[in-house]
Scaffold this active site. Structure first.
Site, PDB file in Angstrom:
ATOM      1  N   GLU A  75       0.852  -1.193   0.000  1.00 32.06           N
ATOM      2  CA  GLU A  75       0.000   0.000   0.000  1.00 32.06           C
ATOM      3  C   GLU A  75       0.886   1.240   0.000  1.00 32.06           C
ATOM      4  OE1 GLU A  75      -2.497   3.098   0.288  1.00 32.06           O
ATOM      5  OE2 GLU A  75      -3.043   1.065  -0.351  1.00 32.06           O
ATOM      6  N   ARG A 134     -17.598   3.882   3.289  1.00 35.63           N
ATOM      7  CA  ARG A 134     -16.395   3.229   2.775  1.00 35.63           C
ATOM      8  C   ARG A 134     -15.395   2.915   3.887  1.00 35.63           C
ATOM      9  NH1 ARG A 134     -14.940   3.081  -2.565  1.00 35.63           N
ATOM     10  NH2 ARG A 134     -16.409   3.987  -4.055  1.00 35.63           N
ATOM     11  N   ARG A 191     -21.037  15.345  -3.212  1.00 40.85           N
ATOM     12  CA  ARG A 191     -21.303  14.302  -2.215  1.00 40.85           C
ATOM     13  C   ARG A 191     -21.262  14.879  -0.807  1.00 40.85           C
ATOM     14  NH1 ARG A 191     -17.476   9.261  -3.886  1.00 40.85           N
ATOM     15  NH2 ARG A 191     -15.841  10.785  -3.526  1.00 40.85           N
ATOM     16  N   ASP A 238     -11.272  -1.323  -9.988  1.00 45.34           N
ATOM     17  CA  ASP A 238     -11.291  -0.102 -10.785  1.00 45.34           C
ATOM     18  C   ASP A 238     -10.079   0.019 -11.704  1.00 45.34           C
ATOM     19  OD1 ASP A 238     -13.708   0.718  -9.812  1.00 45.34           O
ATOM     20  OD2 ASP A 238     -12.922   2.291  -8.509  1.00 45.34           O
ATOM     21  N   ALA A 268     -17.607  -1.019  -6.392  1.00 44.51           N
ATOM     22  CA  ALA A 268     -16.941  -1.724  -5.285  1.00 44.51           C
ATOM     23  C   ALA A 268     -17.300  -3.197  -5.321  1.00 44.51           C
ATOM     24  CB  ALA A 268     -17.343  -1.102  -3.950  1.00 44.51           C
TER      25      ALA A 268
END
Length: 438
Positions: A37, A109, A202, A326, A339
């Site tokens: 990551e 999320r 959003r 994605d 997702a």
């Protein structure tokens, strides 16, 4: 958790929802796996997301559903959305779509990410690893049995047998695909991504504030029942998250000045931009007061330019490198499905790499099953997600024929939600057998 028993190693690049589900699924299948990551900790941006019945079934099969269900908002009567007209004050009811099982759950999320982080042993993760390049044997005929080398920007390297890029729509791993096989979208980053023409505002609104803003019984009703408000070139959705204590709102406005051609952003224009409440409300002039009152609760709005991979990738594989989620089929969120597609990919990898006949000697050949089985599924969902965004805004083939539109919105989800994972597993078994692997 299964002890590692496979004789090959898989490296996952990217620690979002798809990357974590993939790493967990591989670990539970007995595959040695390590996740890299780029950030210094797991983190998700954004707000609420929808997890449909297909995605929930995939979580069940990965053994990840129970913890998810503790945090998700799952409607008691399996409601997906009620469909209404957004323009004017009456919010005319058109139809409602119900799921046959599970209901369309919603979750923040960050909450979903947290449930996954707890399922992956810490020793299987390295943080602060921003990918610079991927090195494969240059001769394709010489790749069998050879290692792939990951080069990171901190100067470190890692050798592995398989790389799975779960690094999002701006994927760096996608640049390791072969354009001759995958098509012109096989490039790293965002250069070949296409703007849909849509901006999305959003926000997350505490339930009590939401109810007070809308007022009366409708405020309470809208706070607990997922709604989609439709209008020309605009639509707004709301659904509860965090156990119903928060209402997620997303408002979409599409530039159709060049329709049916999609516009392009100006060179250098940011995909994410801070804006003002006044500018956001101006985009919904003429809409019902209830909806405008909802939008007024978004104190510091930002807007997001929605992009997708266009044209779709023709292959997700090059040698021993794969893209997923994605990175492979990133697109617009209009079906609440993106997702979920990353979770579906993770389940497929769980079955593929955990298959009793797959080992170090044939694992590269087995990757062909991804293109045969997952490419059609991932690309279909991506393309139809863009299509339904036009339907919501009366720009699809049904225009503003509300009777036909209502019927379409009730029926169009079958292909997505009722995806047969048993049939997919059987296709995998057959493919491997036909190619001398099973």
């Amino acid at each position: 958790m299964a002890a590692a028993k496979k004789d090959f190693h898989v490296s996952v690049v990217g620690g979002g929802i798809g990357g974590l589900c993939t790493a967990i699924g591989l670990h539970r299948a007995g595959v040695p796996v390590h996740l890299f990551e780029s950030a210094h900790q797991f983190a998700e941006i954004g707000a609420g997301i929808s997890i449909g019945p297909n995605s929930q079934n995939a979580l069940i099969r990965l053994g990840l559903y129970d913890e998810f269900a503790k945090h998700a908002f799952i409607p008691s009567r399996n409601l997906y959305f009620q469909w209404r007209i957004g323009e004017g004050d009456d919010q005319r009811f058109l139809a409602e779509t119900l799921c046959k099982e599970h209901g369309a759950a919603s979750i923040h999320r960050a909450e979903l990410l947290d449930t996954l982080v707890r399922r992956l042993p810490k020793e299987l993760v390295s943080f602060g690893k921003r990918l610079e390049r991927i090195e494969q044997p240059t001769d394709a005929s010489d790749r069998q049995g050879k290692k792939v080398t990951l080069h990171f920007k901190d100067g470190s390297t890692h050798q592995t047998d398989i790389v799975i890029g779960c690094d999002g729509i701006h994927s760096h791993v996608r640049g390791a695909l072969d354009p001759a096989k995958s098509g012109p979208s096989a490039v790293a980053g965002s250069d070949k991504l296409k703007w849909s023409g849509t901006w999305a505002y959003r926000g997350c609104i505490p339930r009590q504030r939401f109810e007070d803003a809308v007022g009366g019984e409708m405020g309470k009703f809208y706070a607990r029942e997922s709604q989609m408000f439709l209008g020309k070139d605009r639509h707004v959705l709301i659904f509860p998250i965090q156990g119903g204590d928060v209402v997620n709102i997303v408002a979409f406005r599409t530039d159709r000045s060049q329709w049916p051609k999609r516009p392009s952003l100006a060179p250098g224009e940011a995909w994410t931009q801070e804006t003002t409440p006044e500018a956001m409300l101006a985009d919904f002039e003429g809409w019902g007061k209830d909806i405008l009152n909802m939008l007024k609760c978004v104190d510091k709005p930002s807007k997001w330019a929605l992009h997708q991979i266009d044209p779709p990738l023709e292959s997700y594989v090059n040698g021993r490198v794969i893209v997923s989620g994605d990175a492979a089929h990133g697109g617009t969120p209009h079906q609440g499905a993106m997702a979920g597609q990353a979770i579906e990919d993770a389940l497929f990898f769980h079955h593929l790499f955990g298959h009793p006949s797959v080992n170090a000697s044939n694992v590269q050949a087995a990757l062909g099953s991804i293109d045969a089985i997952r490419v059609p599924r991932g690309n279909e969902v991506m393309v139809k997600s863009l299509e339904v965004g036009d339907v919501y805004e009366f720009a699809g083939p049904l225009g503003d024929d509300l009777e036909r539109l209502s019927k379409d919105l009730v029926e169009r989800w079958t292909y997505l939600w009722e995806y047969d994972f048993d049939a997919e597993r059987a296709k995998l078994d057959d493919w491997l057998a036909q190619h001398g692997i099973a």
